[in-house]
Write a protein that holds these residues in place. Sequence first.
Motif, short mmCIF file in Angstrom:
data_model
loop_
_atom_site.label_atom_id
_atom_site.label_comp_id
_atom_site.label_asym_id
_atom_site.label_seq_id
_atom_site.Cartn_x
_atom_site.Cartn_y
_atom_site.Cartn_z
N LYS A 35 0.83 -1.20 0.00
CA LYS A 35 0.00 0.00 0.00
C LYS A 35 0.87 1.25 0.00
N ALA A 36 1.93 1.25 0.79
CA ALA A 36 2.83 2.42 0.85
C ALA A 36 3.55 2.61 -0.47
N ASP A 37 3.98 1.50 -1.09
CA ASP A 37 4.64 1.59 -2.40
C ASP A 37 3.72 2.26 -3.41
N LEU A 38 2.45 1.84 -3.43
CA LEU A 38 1.50 2.36 -4.40
C LEU A 38 1.16 3.81 -4.13
N ALA A 41 4.12 5.74 -5.50
CA ALA A 41 4.22 5.68 -6.95
C ALA A 41 3.13 6.49 -7.62
N ALA A 42 1.93 6.50 -7.05
CA ALA A 42 0.80 7.22 -7.65
C ALA A 42 0.61 8.61 -7.05
N ASP A 43 1.45 8.98 -6.08
CA ASP A 43 1.38 10.30 -5.44
C ASP A 43 0.00 10.52 -4.82
N LEU A 44 -0.42 9.55 -4.01
CA LEU A 44 -1.72 9.60 -3.35
C LEU A 44 -1.54 9.55 -1.84
#
Length: 416
Positions: A35-38, A41-44
């Motif tokens: 979840k943290a990686d995503l 990566a998606a700047d969310l």
Amino acid sequence: MESVGLGRGSNSAQLRRYNERLVLQRLRRAGEASKADLARAADLTNTAIGAIIQKLEDQSLIVSVGKRHDGGRGQPATMLRLNPKGAYGIGVRLDRRSIETILIDFAGHPIARRAYDIVLPRPEEALAMVERDIRELLSLLDRPARERFAGVGLALPYNLGSWLGRLDLPPDTFGLWDHVDFGAWLQEATGLPVFSENDGNAAAIAELFYGVGRRMDDFLYLFLGPAIGGGVVTGGDYLRGSHGNAGDVAVIPVGPSRLASAPKPPQGGELLITRASLNALARHLLAAGVPVVSPLDAEAAFVAQHPAVGEWLDDAVDALTPAIWTAMALLDVPVVVLDADIDAGLVDALIGRLAASLAAHAPEARRPPRLVHGSFGRDAGAIGAASLPMFYSFSPRASILMRSNDERGLRETVPG
């Protein structure tokens, strides 16, 4: 491609849909991620990524695959991956010398197929064959899988009734194809949403969605079948053009062939389709006494190191070199992806000769593009077709932020 804030013409629902697809893209490229990686990566934000992950899990598009401990403090991170069973698509590839229908899962893996190595029949006959094959392939999916069926993709060359003299094909049957909307026929016959594209663009989309596009956002795609097709990928999306013909390298003017087997150029001059195609290879092999009934015959001639194959390779490279440099002047992409209906080392041989020729003929202050072997070989057209419903349903295209129905770029009759 980064997460995009709201702009004029967008709304929060469209932004959420875009970010959901962006997360799917990041997972497709990474293989698996936390979840943290995503979120990074998606700047969310953590809140936003949590809501997206929950929704994608509820839709069975992603699954948890265990824990990862990165050596720091705290609980191990839950790792996520795309669920191959999250969606399914069927692809129909119609070529001048073949018909293929294939069922793939969300990961792009082929499940089953039906294929015919035949000269393309009349449209009514082809429709009956394809409709039967689609229904047979759909019967392989159970009820939950059918509910996650994304649609049918159709890939075929535009202007099937054109260039028949250059391809040594009869005009009677092929002329009929220029007067029918086969995608509309297929949608009416099956009752399923049909996403139509030309075969070059469809194969480029397969590379973008499932192949080299997982590592790069900009490339020119070239595919050698009976004719030569192509597609253009820029900024992580494909370039369609006003008539769907962007990347139609077949009609790039080139010089005349030096092969004695080549037909006399028409008054308008020669085109790339006549020289850099498997039809040109088959014609040259036939002139050398080697009949080519199927693509495998041409492949066998390459494996046997028949000199006619080397002669054709040199002639194809001679035509491809100026064509690619012309494309580079307009597109400025760093990579050219090449693939073909046959291989057994033929594509690598072509890449090796072409790389040397591009370097030798590089314009001043320009470097040749890197040449990359495509991912799918003879499956490129069919997987490209099957990728269409996946791509238009799950890819983070910028058009999502501009309008509520970005799927309408292909067929007005496709439900949004």
